[in-house]
Every structure is written in C-alpha cells, then in structure tokens.
Design a protein around this motif. Structure first.
Motif, PDB file in Angstrom:
ATOM      1  N   GLY A   1       0.775  -1.092  -0.129  1.00 38.17           N
ATOM      2  CA  GLY A   1       0.078   0.110  -0.194  1.00 38.17           C
ATOM      3  C   GLY A   1       0.565   1.737   0.219  1.00 38.17           C
ATOM      4  O   GLY A   1       1.804   1.316   0.306  1.00 38.17           O
ATOM      5  N   ASN A   2       0.117   2.229  -0.788  1.00 36.19           N
ATOM      6  CA  ASN A   2       0.576   3.861  -0.692  1.00 36.19           C
ATOM      7  C   ASN A   2       1.623   4.310   0.888  1.00 36.19           C
ATOM      8  O   ASN A   2       2.585   5.088   1.224  1.00 36.19           O
ATOM      9  CB  ASN A   2       0.224   4.886  -1.430  1.00 36.19           C
ATOM     10  N   GLY A   3       0.847   3.693   1.127  1.00 36.17           N
ATOM     11  CA  GLY A   3       0.949   4.394   3.032  1.00 36.17           C
ATOM     12  C   GLY A   3       1.975   3.607   4.319  1.00 36.17           C
ATOM     13  O   GLY A   3       2.069   4.239   4.810  1.00 36.17           O
ATOM     14  N   ALA A   4       2.601   2.675   3.551  1.00 39.15           N
ATOM     15  CA  ALA A   4       3.203   1.902   4.071  1.00 39.15           C
ATOM     16  C   ALA A   4       4.678   3.129   4.850  1.00 39.15           C
ATOM     17  O   ALA A   4       5.451   3.407   3.633  1.00 39.15           O
ATOM     18  CB  ALA A   4       3.693   0.661   3.625  1.00 39.15           C
ATOM     19  N   ASP A   5       5.245   2.647   5.394  1.00 39.26           N
ATOM     20  CA  ASP A   5       6.742   3.380   5.651  1.00 39.26           C
ATOM     21  C   ASP A   5       7.588   3.438   5.265  1.00 39.26           C
ATOM     22  O   ASP A   5       7.882   4.542   4.858  1.00 39.26           O
ATOM     23  CB  ASP A   5       6.950   2.679   7.585  1.00 39.26           C
ATOM     24  N   GLU A   6       7.540   1.706   5.059  1.00 31.70           N
ATOM     25  CA  GLU A   6       8.698   1.321   3.797  1.00 31.70           C
ATOM     26  C   GLU A   6       9.153   2.618   2.492  1.00 31.70           C
ATOM     27  O   GLU A   6       9.370   2.591   2.300  1.00 31.70           O
ATOM     28  CB  GLU A   6       8.504   0.536   3.884  1.00 31.70           C
TER      29      GLU A   6
ATOM     30  N   GLY B   1       7.970   5.406   2.356  1.00 33.96           N
ATOM     31  CA  GLY B   1       7.658   6.650   1.936  1.00 33.96           C
ATOM     32  C   GLY B   1       9.242   6.705   2.873  1.00 33.96           C
ATOM     33  O   GLY B   1      10.538   7.620   2.082  1.00 33.96           O
ATOM     34  N   VAL B   2      10.138   5.688   3.079  1.00 33.65           N
ATOM     35  CA  VAL B   2      11.591   5.804   2.599  1.00 33.65           C
ATOM     36  C   VAL B   2      11.849   5.864   1.434  1.00 33.65           C
ATOM     37  O   VAL B   2      13.502   6.040   1.144  1.00 33.65           O
ATOM     38  CB  VAL B   2      11.826   4.890   3.838  1.00 33.65           C
ATOM     39  N   VAL B   3      11.330   4.886   1.155  1.00 37.63           N
ATOM     40  CA  VAL B   3      12.137   4.903  -0.529  1.00 37.63           C
ATOM     41  C   VAL B   3      12.334   5.489  -2.037  1.00 37.63           C
ATOM     42  O   VAL B   3      13.094   6.404  -1.997  1.00 37.63           O
ATOM     43  CB  VAL B   3      11.407   3.301  -1.425  1.00 37.63           C
ATOM     44  N   TYR B   4      10.891   6.690  -1.464  1.00 35.25           N
ATOM     45  CA  TYR B   4      10.815   8.163  -2.177  1.00 35.25           C
ATOM     46  C   TYR B   4      11.384   9.154  -1.437  1.00 35.25           C
ATOM     47  O   TYR B   4      11.880   9.841  -2.161  1.00 35.25           O
ATOM     48  CB  TYR B   4       9.207   8.278  -3.033  1.00 35.25           C
ATOM     49  N   GLU B   5      11.855   8.922  -0.294  1.00 37.39           N
ATOM     50  CA  GLU B   5      12.255  10.195   0.626  1.00 37.39           C
ATOM     51  C   GLU B   5      13.793  10.149  -0.205  1.00 37.39           C
ATOM     52  O   GLU B   5      14.437  11.115  -1.011  1.00 37.39           O
ATOM     53  CB  GLU B   5      12.868   9.976   1.590  1.00 37.39           C
ATOM     54  N   ARG B   6      14.716   9.008   0.042  1.00 38.61           N
ATOM     55  CA  ARG B   6      15.564   8.904  -1.210  1.00 38.61           C
ATOM     56  C   ARG B   6      16.063   9.108  -2.374  1.00 38.61           C
ATOM     57  O   ARG B   6      16.962   9.490  -2.472  1.00 38.61           O
ATOM     58  CB  ARG B   6      16.033   6.847  -0.493  1.00 38.61           C
ATOM     59  N   ALA B   7      14.777   8.265  -3.167  1.00 34.60           N
ATOM     60  CA  ALA B   7      15.166   8.619  -3.980  1.00 34.60           C
ATOM     61  C   ALA B   7      15.056  10.395  -4.584  1.00 34.60           C
ATOM     62  O   ALA B   7      14.967  10.389  -5.811  1.00 34.60           O
ATOM     63  CB  ALA B   7      13.582   8.043  -5.011  1.00 34.60           C
ATOM     64  N   VAL B   8      13.998  11.189  -3.817  1.00 32.21           N
ATOM     65  CA  VAL B   8      14.148  12.162  -4.096  1.00 32.21           C
ATOM     66  C   VAL B   8      15.411  12.850  -3.941  1.00 32.21           C
ATOM     67  O   VAL B   8      15.812  13.793  -4.647  1.00 32.21           O
ATOM     68  CB  VAL B   8      12.788  13.348  -2.975  1.00 32.21           C
ATOM     69  N   ASP B   9      16.004  12.763  -2.751  1.00 32.85           N
ATOM     70  CA  ASP B   9      17.852  13.106  -2.433  1.00 32.85           C
ATOM     71  C   ASP B   9      18.431  12.856  -3.251  1.00 32.85           C
ATOM     72  O   ASP B   9      19.022  13.385  -3.499  1.00 32.85           O
ATOM     73  CB  ASP B   9      17.876  12.680  -1.405  1.00 32.85           C
ATOM     74  N   LEU B  10      18.236  11.684  -3.560  1.00 32.14           N
ATOM     75  CA  LEU B  10      19.246  11.289  -5.486  1.00 32.14           C
ATOM     76  C   LEU B  10      19.333  12.199  -6.180  1.00 32.14           C
ATOM     77  O   LEU B  10      19.826  12.576  -6.537  1.00 32.14           O
ATOM     78  CB  LEU B  10      19.357   9.946  -5.518  1.00 32.14           C
ATOM     79  N   SER B  11      18.040  11.949  -6.675  1.00 35.73           N
ATOM     80  CA  SER B  11      17.479  13.163  -7.438  1.00 35.73           C
ATOM     81  C   SER B  11      18.738  14.131  -7.853  1.00 35.73           C
ATOM     82  O   SER B  11      18.948  15.014  -8.925  1.00 35.73           O
ATOM     83  CB  SER B  11      16.059  12.565  -7.930  1.00 35.73           C
ATOM     84  N   GLN B  12      18.038  14.981  -6.187  1.00 36.09           N
ATOM     85  CA  GLN B  12      18.503  16.082  -6.238  1.00 36.09           C
ATOM     86  C   GLN B  12      19.845  16.624  -6.370  1.00 36.09           C
ATOM     87  O   GLN B  12      20.984  17.314  -7.045  1.00 36.09           O
ATOM     88  CB  GLN B  12      17.815  16.530  -5.148  1.00 36.09           C
TER      89      GLN B  12
ATOM     90  N   ARG C   1      -2.086   8.312   3.449  1.00 35.09           N
ATOM     91  CA  ARG C   1      -1.720   8.464   4.792  1.00 35.09           C
ATOM     92  C   ARG C   1      -2.924   9.617   5.301  1.00 35.09           C
ATOM     93  O   ARG C   1      -2.780   9.906   6.165  1.00 35.09           O
ATOM     94  CB  ARG C   1      -0.542   8.870   4.990  1.00 35.09           C
ATOM     95  N   GLY C   2      -3.048  10.490   3.815  1.00 33.79           N
ATOM     96  CA  GLY C   2      -4.723  11.641   4.873  1.00 33.79           C
ATOM     97  C   GLY C   2      -3.837  12.795   4.505  1.00 33.79           C
ATOM     98  O   GLY C   2      -4.225  13.148   5.785  1.00 33.79           O
ATOM     99  N   GLU C   3      -2.105  12.697   4.657  1.00 33.98           N
ATOM    100  CA  GLU C   3      -1.694  13.818   4.499  1.00 33.98           C
ATOM    101  C   GLU C   3      -2.662  14.774   3.651  1.00 33.98           C
ATOM    102  O   GLU C   3      -0.513  14.982   2.468  1.00 33.98           O
ATOM    103  CB  GLU C   3      -0.084  13.763   4.909  1.00 33.98           C
TER     104      GLU C   3
ATOM    105  N   GLY D   1      -1.322   2.248   7.339  1.00 34.43           N
ATOM    106  CA  GLY D   1      -1.686   3.619   7.419  1.00 34.43           C
ATOM    107  C   GLY D   1      -2.516   4.500   6.974  1.00 34.43           C
ATOM    108  O   GLY D   1      -1.087   5.216   6.236  1.00 34.43           O
ATOM    109  N   ALA D   2      -3.492   3.650   6.610  1.00 33.80           N
ATOM    110  CA  ALA D   2      -3.662   4.127   4.886  1.00 33.80           C
ATOM    111  C   ALA D   2      -5.415   5.012   5.689  1.00 33.80           C
ATOM    112  O   ALA D   2      -6.057   4.783   6.642  1.00 33.80           O
ATOM    113  CB  ALA D   2      -4.251   3.325   4.253  1.00 33.80           C
ATOM    114  N   ARG D   3      -4.900   6.025   5.769  1.00 36.54           N
ATOM    115  CA  ARG D   3      -5.785   7.400   5.997  1.00 36.54           C
ATOM    116  C   ARG D   3      -6.888   7.714   5.071  1.00 36.54           C
ATOM    117  O   ARG D   3      -8.213   8.574   5.101  1.00 36.54           O
ATOM    118  CB  ARG D   3      -5.630   8.454   6.759  1.00 36.54           C
TER     119      ARG D   3
END
Length: 642
Positions: free
Chosen positions: A275-280, A282-293, A315-317, A504-506
C-alpha cells in the motif's frame, strides 16, 4: 508469499508418533531382537523426525556399527554407539567420512544449489567424465543426492535442504567464493542463448562470488522479470538485495545513478504489495528524491516526487500531497514532456478531487486523458505502479457520477475496466474495478458492487497485491449491505477498515465510515452510527479530505432524526449544511440526496409547498440517470407532494 494464494493449502508435518517411528525403524533395520536397545536410543535422539532417523541409520552403516549380511546386525556394543544430538551433526560427520574426491565434489555441488544440471557440474569441476559419473553414483548410493531426469539435461538434487546447507558450511570462505564465481561464469557460457532463465541464479553466484556489479546487474534483470509477471514479493526481494549491494560500492555518481534506478523500481512494487501508506514506501521515495536532487536530474526527480506524493496522499496528508502535485505540474510543463504531463495532471486532479473541488479536478483528469497515449505510455506501470489512463478514467467516472452525470460516469467506469483488461496489468485492473465500484455504490447497485469487489479481491490474492486488499474487502461488505445482508456486510466492512488502518491508510476512511453509518442506521444502532460519522469528521479536520462532507452531514441528520423524532432542529441543520456544501462542490448527486431528506422532513411538518419547491428545483436540473435509486426516490416523493 504463497500463503495468500486461493489454491494454496498448508499441511503441518509433525514428527512421527512413537508407533509410526517404530514402524519406520523396523522397515529400515528389520525385527532383530538385538536391535531393540539401538531403536530405543534412535527414537529418543530423533524424537520421531523421519529425516533424522534416516540419517542416523545411514551414519551407523558408514561407521560400521551396523552390517548387512542377509539380516542387519549390530557389530559393536551399545556402549560404543555415539549419536550426535542434531541432524546437522550427523550430516557433518557423514560428510567428513567421505573420501576426499567425494567430499570435494559434494561441497562443489552445494555451491551450485539445491538442484543442478550435469553439464554445469562438468564445467565447474573439470573432473573427467568417467570419474565424475563414478563419484556422482557414490554420492547417490550414500543418499546425499538424487538423480532427476529432466530434458534436455540430466539434473540432480540434494536429498534435503539441510544436506546442502551442512556441505556448504563445511567449505572454507575463500574456496566458496571462487566456486561461486566459477559457477556464474560457466552458467553464462553454457546458457548464453537462454540466459533469461538464469538471472536470479547468476545474481546469487555473482553476489557470493564477490562480483558486486555483475550481481547488481542480474538482480535488476531478475526484478524486471518479476515485475513483468506481477510477482511483487519476488521483485521486492531482488531489488532490495541489489540496493544493499550498491551501498557497498565506492561513492561515485555512477553508484548514485544505479541506486536511484533501483529505488525508483522498488517504490511501485512496495506500493502494490503493502500500500502507498506503508512506512517503507516513504523511506524509498524520500531517498529517491534526495538522490535525484544530488544528481540534478529533473526527469528522474519526477517519479520520485510522484511516489512521495502518493505516500503522503494515502496517509491522508493532503496538503503535503497537494504541494508535491503542484511541483509535479510545474516540472512537467518545464520539461514539456507529455508523459510527465499525464502523471502530473493525474496527481493534481486526484488531490483536488479528494479535497472536494470536483470541477477543477475533472479539468485536470480531462487534460491527462487527452494527453495519454496507450502505446507511448505503456511503461508507466513500471515507474508509477499504475496505468495513468486507467486511473484517470476511473477517477473521472467517480467525479462525473458525484457531479450528477451518472450515465456518463458509468460508461467511463466501464471504459477504464476495459482499458485495464487490455493492459493486462493486475493492479491497474483491480484499481479500475474499485473505481467502478464507487460508481455502482452511488447508484446503489449492490449486486454490481459485490461482483466488482470480488473480482478485485481475487486479483489481489492471486498476485499478492496487499496494498488495496483492505479496500476490496470494504467494498465487498458494502455490496452485501446494499443487498440487505447488513450483518455480514458490516463484519466485512469493519475487517477492511481495521486492515486499512493498520497499513497506515487514512485516505477514504471518512467515505467508508459513511457506509458503516448506513448499516448502523438500518440496524437501529443510532448512537454507534453518529459516533462513526463523528470519527469521519475528526479525520476530515486533520486531512482536509472534504469530498464526502455532504454525505457525512446528511447521514448524521438521518441518524439524529431516527434517534429522536421529537427534536428535528439538529437534523434540519445537518440537511441544509449538506445541501450547501454539496452545492459549492458541484456534487449534484449528494445535493439531491440531502434535499430529498430535507423535503421529507419538511413534509412531515406540513410544509409541503416548501418541500416541493426545493426538491423540484434540484430534480429538474438532472438530464440523465433517471433509473438510479436517488432520482427514483426524489421522483416518488415529488409525486406524493404533488
């Protein structure tokens, strides 16, 4: 991962009971009275584990404790019999007693794997054929390996995974590493015309052979195969292993590029499985954003931002997701890339839809659908996890139905399902079915809701799509409730809500809580229904997901009225607020439902003219969908008022 398959059954294999274990030992050793003490010792040591029993008997023959001369005889006194306490100990002792060439070959075979072909053994060992056949025959006689005739090559397999494990562990690390490297290079040479059948095996050997770049290459190729057959758990395993190896390479731009490519592959697979809201996620895509930048690559930043937006969104954010969606639109327009524009408008439209801004949301969906090219954008399922055309059409169908264009919404939902079937992508099809379910639900077509939800559930179970299985469960429950099976439906709905929350899905929880409130209203559990809607309102205050506000208020009015018919003012306020919110959103179908509820309340107070006026105004707005439940209810009430 097989546990989620509908055609899978797990059988528990307990150790043998004493009677069965004695029967097995009699079959192996015979009925000699002098063997009774030995049998008791074996039973005590093995506790009825069949493989342990077999290995002990074999070891006793190897050690000349037992001899076969017609009947089996004990040739040493019991005081000299020593049995290791574990089956691993037995196996290690048996392997140590092999002749050096046999032990050397068994260790080499353990490196090749649980199963291995004769041509590969020939290449890796360099033993003359006649000698190799003799050694293999001896290992078979010792019941270390079995022969398996498989066309076109003869294959062998270890008798038991533990046999391979113990033989492998007996190797020195340096020799083990060399054998893995040799096995990998020989597999490449031997199977060069059909290397795709050996990607995972090559990754394994190169990884343990200390050739990390080659291991990463083959892990990535194996993962691409897994993705092609929607084997999400296997893909996650291979990509994660590749990411871990990449992190061991020296820091460089090339290392960052390789990791970014892998993280971008991993995100959609985690979304499908968890699911999109799983903690893992978020970790993967935050790392991917850092690497891309770090790399300064906008084109590769886009899928990373998209995945991070999806994570916050589910996650409803919604504010964080909306801000990222705006960044995506700006980035896509700057790069003038039609493929990125499709995904950017999808993301922006989806944020606006859930925030209750239906008209601008549909404008973005329309732009995405118009730009979408089924052939040019075929690879988007790999980068983003879903076919964008399927998703946009599904959301457009839902928005059209809420906006009062029910027939157009239904046609669009069917088109989304049809496109997903052509795409042959299980997750996209499951999402299309649940989008169609949203349309069926508004139309109150319970049988269709249940059918589509059951198809989606089957896809989730067959392909390990855990991310939306909870949604499919909720939809199945709602379908049953709409057909009058409220108790069974409510139980499924509650199960699905609990599963979604644990993942983690809201997002959409307020929507699903309105379905639960409907069931509680029918069951006469008015206080519980109001509590469910109050929870929905609290979630909305945090997330900003306002598309269902009108329905929440209308149902609260119905529950308040049912709870105390003498106090009509709170219900009146709820209905009027629901009408106003739905009107502002352009949500004509919820506006009609709320107006019908208010008109019914006014009529019960003798204010029939007022009721007829407000209901006729909204009813006359509609130009389609007259066979739907809401319009039929409104028409029946108008006829009464007339």
């Amino acid at each position: 991962t097989w546990g989620s398959k509908t055609y899978y059954t797990q059988l528990r294999l307990d150790p043998l009971g004493r009677e069965s274990a004695e029967e097995m030992l009699t079959a192996l050793l015979g009925n000699g009275m002098d063997l009774a003490p030995l049998k008791r010792l074996i039973l005590e040591k093995t506790e009825g584990t069949p493989f342990f029993i077999e290995e002990i008997v074999q070891a006793l023959f190897d050690e000349d404790v037992l001899a076969r001369n017609g009947a089996i005889k004990l040739v040493r006194p019991m005081s000299q019999v020593r049995i290791p306490p574990t089956v691993q100990g037995i196996l290690a002792a048996r392997i140590d007693r092999l002749l050096p060439p046999e032990k050397d070959l068994l260790q080499t075979l353990a490196v090749l794997g649980r199963e291995f072909s004769l041509p590969l053994v020939r290449k890796v060992t360099d033993v003359p054929d006649e000698e190799l056949e003799r050694l293999l025959a001896n290992l078979q006689l010792g019941e270390f390996i079995y022969e398996q005739p498989v066309l076109p090559d003869l294959q062998f397999t270890f008798k038991h995974a533990l046999t391979q494990e113990v033989a492998y562990a007996s190797l020195l690390a340096e020799r083990r590493k060399k054998l893995h490297g040799r096995a990998a290079s020989e597999i490449e040479a031997l199977y060069d015309s059909r290397l795709e059948d050996h990607f995972a095996n090559l990754a394994h050997h190169y990884g343990y052979g200390d050739n990390k770049p080659k291991a990463i290459e083959y892990l990535q190729l194996a993962a691409q195969q897994d993705i092609g057959r929607s084997a999400h758990a296997e893909a996650i395993r291979h990509i994660t292993a590749a990411v871990n190896l990449v992190k061991l390479l020296p820091e460089s731009r090339q290392r960052a590029e390789r990791e970014l490519a892998l993280q971008t592959m991993l995100g959609p697979e985690l979304i499908a499985a968890k699911g999109n809201g799983a903690d893992e996620v978020g970790v993967v895509y935050e790392r991917a954003v850092d690497l891309s930048q770090q790399l300064g690559e906008n084109a590769r930043l886009f899928p990373a931002l998209f995945g991070l937006r999806s994570f916050h969104f589910v996650r409803g954010e919604l504010q964080a997701a909306s801000d990222l969606a705006l960044r995506l639109v700006t980035l896509a327009e700057t790069l003038q890339d039609p493929g990125l524009q499709v995904e950017a408008h999808l993301a922006r439209g989806n944020s606006l839809f859930h925030m209750g801004e239906l008209i601008p949301a549909m404008e973005h969906f329309e732009r995405a659908i118009t730009t979408y090219d089924p052939e040019k954008h075929r690879d988007h399922v790999l980068l983003y996890g879903l076919d964008p055309g399927v998703f946009c059409m599904g959301r457009m169908a839902w928005a059209l139905t809420l906006s009062g264009f029910s027939d157009r919404g239904l046609r669009t939902a069917h088109e989304a399902v049809s496109l997903a079937q052509q795409r042959a992508h299980p997750l996209s099809l499951a999402v299309a079915l649940l989008s169609a379910d949203a349309v069926y639900s508004i139309r109150r077509e319970g049988i269709e809701v249940q059918r589509a939800a059951e198809r989606a559930t089957a896809l989730c179970l067959e392909h390990g799509i855990g991310g939306i299985l909870a949604q499919a469960t909720i939809h199945r429950g709602h379908g049953l409730s709409l057909q009058g099976h409220a108790k069974e439906g409510s139980e499924l709905l509650r199960d699905g809500l609990a599963s979604a929350q644990s993942a983690g899905a809201r997002l959409m929880r307020p929507h699903f809580l309105t379905w639960l409130a409907e069931d509680l209203l029918k069951a006469g559990q008015f206080a519980e229904g109001i509590a469910a809607l109050d929870e929905a309102a609290r979630i909305v205050d945090v997330t900003g997901e306002r598309v269902h506000d009108g329905t929440v208020l209308r149902l609260k009015g119905e529950l308040l009225l049912a709870k105390d018919r003498s106090d009509i003012e709170p219900a009146d306020h709820c209905f009027r607020d629901a009408i106003e919110i739905s009107r502002r959103q352009g949500a004509k179908t919820p506006q009609l439902a709320a107006t019908t509820s208010l008109a019914r309340l006014l009529a019960s107070q003798g204010r029939r003219d007022e009721a007829r006026t407000i209901l006729a105004e909204i009813y006359n707005w509609f130009t389609e969908g007259f066979d739907t439940a809401d319009l039929k209810d409104a028409k029946a009430l108008l006829d009464q008022l007339n």
